[in-house]
Design a protein around this motif. Structure first.
Motif, mmCIF file in Angstrom:
data_model
loop_
_atom_site.group_PDB
_atom_site.id
_atom_site.type_symbol
_atom_site.label_atom_id
_atom_site.label_comp_id
_atom_site.label_asym_id
_atom_site.label_seq_id
_atom_site.Cartn_x
_atom_site.Cartn_y
_atom_site.Cartn_z
ATOM 1 N N PHE A 19 0.832 -1.200 0.000
ATOM 2 C CA PHE A 19 0.000 0.000 0.000
ATOM 3 C C PHE A 19 0.869 1.255 0.000
ATOM 4 O O PHE A 19 0.675 2.155 -0.817
ATOM 5 C CB PHE A 19 -0.945 0.010 1.210
ATOM 6 C CG PHE A 19 -1.741 1.268 1.301
ATOM 7 C CD1 PHE A 19 -2.980 1.361 0.682
ATOM 8 C CD2 PHE A 19 -1.248 2.380 1.967
ATOM 9 C CE1 PHE A 19 -3.700 2.544 0.733
ATOM 10 C CE2 PHE A 19 -1.968 3.560 2.023
ATOM 11 C CZ PHE A 19 -3.204 3.644 1.409
ATOM 12 N N ASN A 20 1.822 1.342 0.921
ATOM 13 C CA ASN A 20 2.661 2.538 1.031
ATOM 14 C C ASN A 20 3.454 2.783 -0.248
ATOM 15 O O ASN A 20 3.529 3.906 -0.737
ATOM 16 C CB ASN A 20 3.602 2.425 2.229
ATOM 17 C CG ASN A 20 2.861 2.573 3.534
ATOM 18 O OD1 ASN A 20 1.878 3.292 3.612
ATOM 19 N ND2 ASN A 20 3.320 1.891 4.554
ATOM 20 N N ARG A 22 2.776 1.810 -3.328
ATOM 21 C CA ARG A 22 1.885 2.200 -4.424
ATOM 22 C C ARG A 22 1.293 3.588 -4.206
ATOM 23 O O ARG A 22 1.155 4.368 -5.149
ATOM 24 C CB ARG A 22 0.787 1.159 -4.604
ATOM 25 C CG ARG A 22 1.358 -0.163 -5.100
ATOM 26 C CD ARG A 22 0.353 -1.271 -5.127
ATOM 27 N NE ARG A 22 1.007 -2.528 -5.472
ATOM 28 C CZ ARG A 22 0.373 -3.670 -5.621
ATOM 29 N NH1 ARG A 22 -0.951 -3.734 -5.471
ATOM 30 N NH2 ARG A 22 1.046 -4.770 -5.926
ATOM 31 N N ALA A 23 0.947 3.911 -2.963
ATOM 32 C CA ALA A 23 0.406 5.248 -2.673
ATOM 33 C C ALA A 23 1.453 6.315 -2.954
ATOM 34 O O ALA A 23 1.150 7.340 -3.575
ATOM 35 C CB ALA A 23 -0.068 5.315 -1.224
ATOM 36 N N LEU A 31 -3.438 0.406 -5.750
ATOM 37 C CA LEU A 31 -4.119 0.389 -4.451
ATOM 38 C C LEU A 31 -5.415 -0.407 -4.546
ATOM 39 O O LEU A 31 -5.710 -1.237 -3.685
ATOM 40 C CB LEU A 31 -4.395 1.811 -3.974
ATOM 41 C CG LEU A 31 -3.184 2.660 -3.672
ATOM 42 C CD1 LEU A 31 -3.606 4.071 -3.286
ATOM 43 C CD2 LEU A 31 -2.330 2.032 -2.586
ATOM 44 N N LEU A 34 -5.299 -4.141 -4.250
ATOM 45 C CA LEU A 34 -5.070 -4.748 -2.927
ATOM 46 C C LEU A 34 -6.381 -5.159 -2.249
ATOM 47 O O LEU A 34 -6.360 -5.736 -1.162
ATOM 48 C CB LEU A 34 -4.309 -3.775 -2.025
ATOM 49 C CG LEU A 34 -2.903 -3.410 -2.491
ATOM 50 C CD1 LEU A 34 -2.328 -2.306 -1.602
ATOM 51 C CD2 LEU A 34 -2.006 -4.638 -2.502
ATOM 52 N N TYR A 35 -7.502 -4.878 -2.894
ATOM 53 C CA TYR A 35 -8.819 -5.147 -2.318
ATOM 54 C C TYR A 35 -9.567 -6.199 -3.119
ATOM 55 O O TYR A 35 -9.440 -6.275 -4.345
ATOM 56 C CB TYR A 35 -9.664 -3.859 -2.313
ATOM 57 C CG TYR A 35 -9.167 -2.822 -1.345
ATOM 58 C CD1 TYR A 35 -9.684 -2.742 -0.062
ATOM 59 C CD2 TYR A 35 -8.165 -1.931 -1.708
ATOM 60 C CE1 TYR A 35 -9.224 -1.793 0.824
ATOM 61 C CE2 TYR A 35 -7.695 -0.980 -0.829
ATOM 62 C CZ TYR A 35 -8.234 -0.922 0.440
ATOM 63 O OH TYR A 35 -7.770 0.015 1.325
ATOM 64 N N TYR A 58 -9.443 6.699 -3.513
ATOM 65 C CA TYR A 58 -7.984 6.836 -3.555
ATOM 66 C C TYR A 58 -7.529 7.887 -4.559
ATOM 67 O O TYR A 58 -6.514 8.553 -4.337
ATOM 68 C CB TYR A 58 -7.307 5.490 -3.797
ATOM 69 C CG TYR A 58 -7.239 4.685 -2.529
ATOM 70 C CD1 TYR A 58 -6.661 5.210 -1.381
ATOM 71 C CD2 TYR A 58 -7.755 3.406 -2.465
ATOM 72 C CE1 TYR A 58 -6.618 4.490 -0.204
ATOM 73 C CE2 TYR A 58 -7.709 2.679 -1.287
ATOM 74 C CZ TYR A 58 -7.136 3.225 -0.163
ATOM 75 O OH TYR A 58 -7.096 2.509 1.005
ATOM 76 N N ASP A 112 -11.831 -2.396 5.227
ATOM 77 C CA ASP A 112 -10.817 -1.417 5.623
ATOM 78 C C ASP A 112 -11.521 -0.293 6.364
ATOM 79 O O ASP A 112 -12.372 0.390 5.805
ATOM 80 C CB ASP A 112 -10.106 -0.888 4.375
ATOM 81 C CG ASP A 112 -8.915 0.006 4.675
ATOM 82 O OD1 ASP A 112 -8.740 0.414 5.840
ATOM 83 O OD2 ASP A 112 -8.177 0.305 3.732
#
Length: 121
Positions: A19-20, A22-23, A31, A34-35, A58, A112
Motif C-alpha cells: 500500500f505505502n 503504491r500510494a 491500491l 489490494l482489495y 484513492y 478497511d
C-alpha cells in the motif's frame, strides 16, 4: 503499471508495505488491486464499496500528495484464511483491515476501516 507486473501480497503483513509503495508512487490502480472486488472501505462519513468506489476514494486521497510511510505497526492477527492488519497513515490517521487469503494463496483486503486523526485545536 499493469496488474501483471504488480507483485501480489503473499502474506497479510505484506499488504501495508505494498500500500505505502503504491500510494507514494501515485498508483491508484495498484491500491485498488489490494482489495477484493466487493471490499468495503470506510473513512469518516465515506463508505466505498467495490473497486469503482474505492478507486474514486484513492484518486481523491492521492491528489492531496500525502507522504505514506511504514512506521512500526503491530503484526497481523491471523485465524486461518483471515487476518486483521493495521496501518499508520499520514497526519496521525490509522486503519484496521480484514484481509482474506485468496484461492491462489495471495491476500487481499475485504474490509478497511480508516480512522481519521482529529483536527488540531
Amino acid at each position: 503499471m499493469s496488474d501483471q507486473t504488480r507483485e501480489p501480497a503473499r502474506a497479510p503483513e505484506e499488504l501495508a508495505a505494498l500500500f505505502n509503495r503504491r500510494a507514494n508512487a501515485g498508483d491508484v490502480e495498484g491500491l485498488v488491486a489490494l482489495y477484493e472486488p466487493d471490499a468495503v472501505l470506510a473513512a469518516g462519513r465515506v463508505v466505498a464499496t467495490g473497486h469503482a468506489e474505492i478507486r474514486t476514494f484513492y484518486a481523491d486521497l492521492l491528489a492531496r500528495k500525502s507522504d505514506f510511510r511504514a512506521p512500526e505497526t503491530p503484526p497481523p492477527l491471523r485465524n486461518g484464511a483471515l487476518a486483521m492488519t493495521f496501518a499508520q497513515l499520514p497526519k496521525g490517521a490509522f486503519s484496521v483491515e480484514v484481509a482474506r487469503e485468496q484461492a491462489d494463496g495471495t491476500w487481499l483486503w475485504a474490509i478497511d476501516q480508516l480512522k481519521l486523526a482529529p483536527p488540531k485545536a
